[in-house]
Scaffold this motif. Sequence first.
Motif, PDB file in Angstrom:
ATOM      1  N   MET A  92       3.920  -3.596  -0.957  1.00 25.98           N
ATOM      2  CA  MET A  92       4.461  -2.273  -1.920  1.00 25.98           C
ATOM      3  C   MET A  92       3.228  -1.729  -2.530  1.00 25.98           C
ATOM      4  O   MET A  92       2.023  -2.570  -2.852  1.00 25.98           O
ATOM      5  CB  MET A  92       5.298  -2.731  -2.860  1.00 25.98           C
ATOM      6  N   VAL A  93       2.925  -0.504  -2.609  1.00 21.38           N
ATOM      7  CA  VAL A  93       1.856   0.059  -3.170  1.00 21.38           C
ATOM      8  C   VAL A  93       2.293   0.577  -4.471  1.00 21.38           C
ATOM      9  O   VAL A  93       3.299   1.282  -4.817  1.00 21.38           O
ATOM     10  CB  VAL A  93       1.338   1.141  -2.356  1.00 21.38           C
ATOM     11  N   ASN A  94       1.579   0.359  -5.485  1.00 22.71           N
ATOM     12  CA  ASN A  94       1.828   0.597  -7.067  1.00 22.71           C
ATOM     13  C   ASN A  94       0.809   1.277  -7.499  1.00 22.71           C
ATOM     14  O   ASN A  94      -0.317   0.653  -7.934  1.00 22.71           O
ATOM     15  CB  ASN A  94       2.219  -0.539  -7.746  1.00 22.71           C
ATOM     16  N   SER A  95       0.691   2.461  -7.661  1.00 25.48           N
ATOM     17  CA  SER A  95       1.684   3.448  -7.370  1.00 25.48           C
ATOM     18  C   SER A  95       1.226   4.666  -6.889  1.00 25.48           C
ATOM     19  O   SER A  95       0.124   5.119  -6.963  1.00 25.48           O
ATOM     20  CB  SER A  95       2.438   3.968  -8.565  1.00 25.48           C
ATOM     21  N   ILE A  96       2.161   5.723  -6.433  1.00 22.34           N
ATOM     22  CA  ILE A  96       1.829   6.972  -6.005  1.00 22.34           C
ATOM     23  C   ILE A  96       2.219   8.126  -6.980  1.00 22.34           C
ATOM     24  O   ILE A  96       3.249   7.701  -7.666  1.00 22.34           O
ATOM     25  CB  ILE A  96       1.985   7.284  -4.472  1.00 22.34           C
ATOM     26  N   SER A 105      -5.275  10.596  -1.919  1.00 20.47           N
ATOM     27  CA  SER A 105      -6.193   9.379  -1.837  1.00 20.47           C
ATOM     28  C   SER A 105      -5.115   7.942  -1.434  1.00 20.47           C
ATOM     29  O   SER A 105      -5.396   7.283  -0.835  1.00 20.47           O
ATOM     30  CB  SER A 105      -7.063   9.079  -2.863  1.00 20.47           C
ATOM     31  N   VAL A 106      -3.778   8.024  -1.887  1.00 19.68           N
ATOM     32  CA  VAL A 106      -3.025   6.767  -1.789  1.00 19.68           C
ATOM     33  C   VAL A 106      -2.193   7.115  -0.275  1.00 19.68           C
ATOM     34  O   VAL A 106      -1.802   6.051   0.196  1.00 19.68           O
ATOM     35  CB  VAL A 106      -2.357   6.749  -3.057  1.00 19.68           C
ATOM     36  N   PHE A 107      -1.472   8.368  -0.415  1.00 22.43           N
ATOM     37  CA  PHE A 107      -0.698   8.495   0.759  1.00 22.43           C
ATOM     38  C   PHE A 107      -1.099   8.066   2.164  1.00 22.43           C
ATOM     39  O   PHE A 107      -0.180   7.135   2.653  1.00 22.43           O
ATOM     40  CB  PHE A 107       0.061   9.735   0.818  1.00 22.43           C
ATOM     41  N   PRO A 108      -2.245   8.144   2.390  1.00 26.00           N
ATOM     42  CA  PRO A 108      -2.637   7.817   3.980  1.00 26.00           C
ATOM     43  C   PRO A 108      -2.779   6.170   3.769  1.00 26.00           C
ATOM     44  O   PRO A 108      -2.541   5.744   5.044  1.00 26.00           O
ATOM     45  CB  PRO A 108      -4.168   8.322   3.915  1.00 26.00           C
ATOM     46  N   LEU A 109      -2.949   5.599   2.871  1.00 30.19           N
ATOM     47  CA  LEU A 109      -2.706   3.938   2.831  1.00 30.19           C
ATOM     48  C   LEU A 109      -1.258   3.617   2.853  1.00 30.19           C
ATOM     49  O   LEU A 109      -1.080   2.635   3.728  1.00 30.19           O
ATOM     50  CB  LEU A 109      -3.455   3.600   1.592  1.00 30.19           C
ATOM     51  N   VAL A 110      -0.385   4.196   2.136  1.00 28.08           N
ATOM     52  CA  VAL A 110       0.987   4.010   2.194  1.00 28.08           C
ATOM     53  C   VAL A 110       1.388   4.019   3.940  1.00 28.08           C
ATOM     54  O   VAL A 110       2.205   3.233   4.411  1.00 28.08           O
ATOM     55  CB  VAL A 110       1.949   4.703   1.726  1.00 28.08           C
ATOM     56  N   ARG A 111       1.087   5.266   4.600  1.00 26.62           N
ATOM     57  CA  ARG A 111       1.315   5.378   6.032  1.00 26.62           C
ATOM     58  C   ARG A 111       0.772   4.215   7.015  1.00 26.62           C
ATOM     59  O   ARG A 111       1.159   3.504   7.497  1.00 26.62           O
ATOM     60  CB  ARG A 111       0.915   6.667   6.495  1.00 26.62           C
ATOM     61  N   GLU A 112      -0.506   4.194   6.688  1.00 30.14           N
ATOM     62  CA  GLU A 112      -1.606   3.013   7.298  1.00 30.14           C
ATOM     63  C   GLU A 112      -0.805   1.747   7.356  1.00 30.14           C
ATOM     64  O   GLU A 112      -0.764   0.993   8.394  1.00 30.14           O
ATOM     65  CB  GLU A 112      -2.922   3.195   7.064  1.00 30.14           C
ATOM     66  N   TYR A 113      -0.334   1.248   6.326  1.00 32.87           N
ATOM     67  CA  TYR A 113       0.013  -0.192   6.300  1.00 32.87           C
ATOM     68  C   TYR A 113       1.461  -0.369   6.069  1.00 32.87           C
ATOM     69  O   TYR A 113       2.119  -1.273   5.834  1.00 32.87           O
ATOM     70  CB  TYR A 113      -0.643  -0.804   4.904  1.00 32.87           C
ATOM     71  N   HIS A 114       2.246   0.870   6.497  1.00 38.91           N
ATOM     72  CA  HIS A 114       3.687   0.653   6.403  1.00 38.91           C
ATOM     73  C   HIS A 114       4.087   0.116   5.283  1.00 38.91           C
ATOM     74  O   HIS A 114       5.070  -0.669   5.232  1.00 38.91           O
ATOM     75  CB  HIS A 114       3.848  -0.107   7.761  1.00 38.91           C
ATOM     76  N   ALA A 115       3.520   0.655   4.104  1.00 43.72           N
ATOM     77  CA  ALA A 115       3.834  -0.116   2.730  1.00 43.72           C
ATOM     78  C   ALA A 115       5.340   0.787   2.107  1.00 43.72           C
ATOM     79  O   ALA A 115       5.465   1.881   2.161  1.00 43.72           O
ATOM     80  CB  ALA A 115       2.784  -0.112   1.581  1.00 43.72           C
TER      81      ALA A 115
END
Lengths: 262, 262
Positions: A92-96, A105-115
Amino acid sequence: VGELINTSRSAVGEAVRERDELAIAAIARMEEAAGADYLDVNCGTMLTDEAASMEWLVDTVRKAVSVPLCIDSPDPDVVEAGLSKCEGFQPMVNSITDEKLRWDSVFPLVREYHAKVRGLCLGEGGMPSSTGDRVRGAGSLVEKLEAGGVEVDDIYIDPLIQPISTDTSNGRDVLSAVSEILSAHAGVHTICGLSNISYGLPARRVLNRVFMIQAMTSGMDAYILDPTDRRLMGDLFASNALLGRDRFCRRHTTAYREHLYD
Amino acid sequence: VGELINTSRSAVGEAVRERDELAIAAIARMEEAAGADYLDVNCGTMLTDEAASMEWLVDTVRKAVSVPLCIDSPDPDVVEAGLSKCEGFQPMVNSITDEKLRWDSVFPLVREYHAKVRGLCLGEGGMPSSTGDRVRGAGSLVEKLEAGGVEVDDIYIDPLIQPISTDTSNGRDVLSAVSEILSAHAGVHTICGLSNISYGLPARRVLNRVFMIQAMTSGMDAYILDPTDRRLMGDLFASNALLGRDRFCRRHTTAYREHLYD
């Protein structure tokens, strides 16, 4: 989401500075045993080597427990450092937020790591101050996350709690926002940290615990909390049973046997 | 509504049989000091002289405290015996239903003594078993009470709680019914006894307490409870503060000073 692995707590800060694996493992195991579904991992006070500390922390916690982790940092590079160590489970990513800099800066990481992702109801306009602000903020975030390919079941909207000590309608506003967000966006989850609600008042743990039950009643289904707080967890299991989310009340009966209700 | 003056509790039964004024006064004062707004008075176990016992009880409690009383009996003659001793304050009648026999015998008393009334969602069809049953039952009762001249502010609708141990949706059904009843009938109050919800399960006091918070969140504003249960009352005051019903959180702060949160 267990909140104890945070370097702003002095024992954790010291353990991370000294790379004390046993101390971190002990806390992680305690949270897992207490019933946490995710463990938040935050080393935001490690100003000079937050990314390296995050990698070490994630590795260390993973060796100790099998619950997935929630990577918590204001710095996207640190979030990525943590996510890169999460192969084998869905983090889980905390937070966007809906602020352009944070989103980009954060959304691409959420996508890439299917978080999974905790989305704060926070846009360029700053902190929400009403039910409507929160509902609009959530709507914008959910729309962008879904358009970007994130499944609703992976979205955890945080309505952002403000203390009732500054405005007694702050609690009620959040509860209304949760109901409205859930009826507007079927399948989305809602989440919050509990401690802000009681800022500036006595008996904070009582207020946090009672507010958790109120939020659950309004449909909230995730909390960032201390899972080793027995009375808090006892009330969580009791509340679930009363809301019909505990088949044959089995979890409640187990909580009773585990003396969570003493 | 304080529930302790009930002859089904052995100490109270004994005190009433022996006409022990001091014992009854002590319980009444304890409930008043703990913050009860009404005191329920029930001597239903006094099979041979329930009416005489009720008159004595009401006189005795009135000498001890200044909070108004809730006259509680299945027998309309006993209800009238109690009400006849209530001049000087507005009593509550516990209870009326939509069953023809009960309605016809109790409603004239509610009118004559200008009483508040607890109306059970119960008609000729028996106990309600769904949200819809409760909403329909409440609608019928409110309509008849208002048509008969009772003000909405004097109506306390009880959705009738059934244990979650027999059907895990029983709690959720009541909460939905409360929301629907309140949005259909502006100004009406809702009330319940707490203990049925936990029947057949362990840790009943925890379940009763958590369910009270859930019901408050859904809009319920009256409870038949033990006001000397400190943890229960502490959670009630905390919940009120969080729902914005405690100006400057003063009652909460007082509860803290009175050690209700220990």
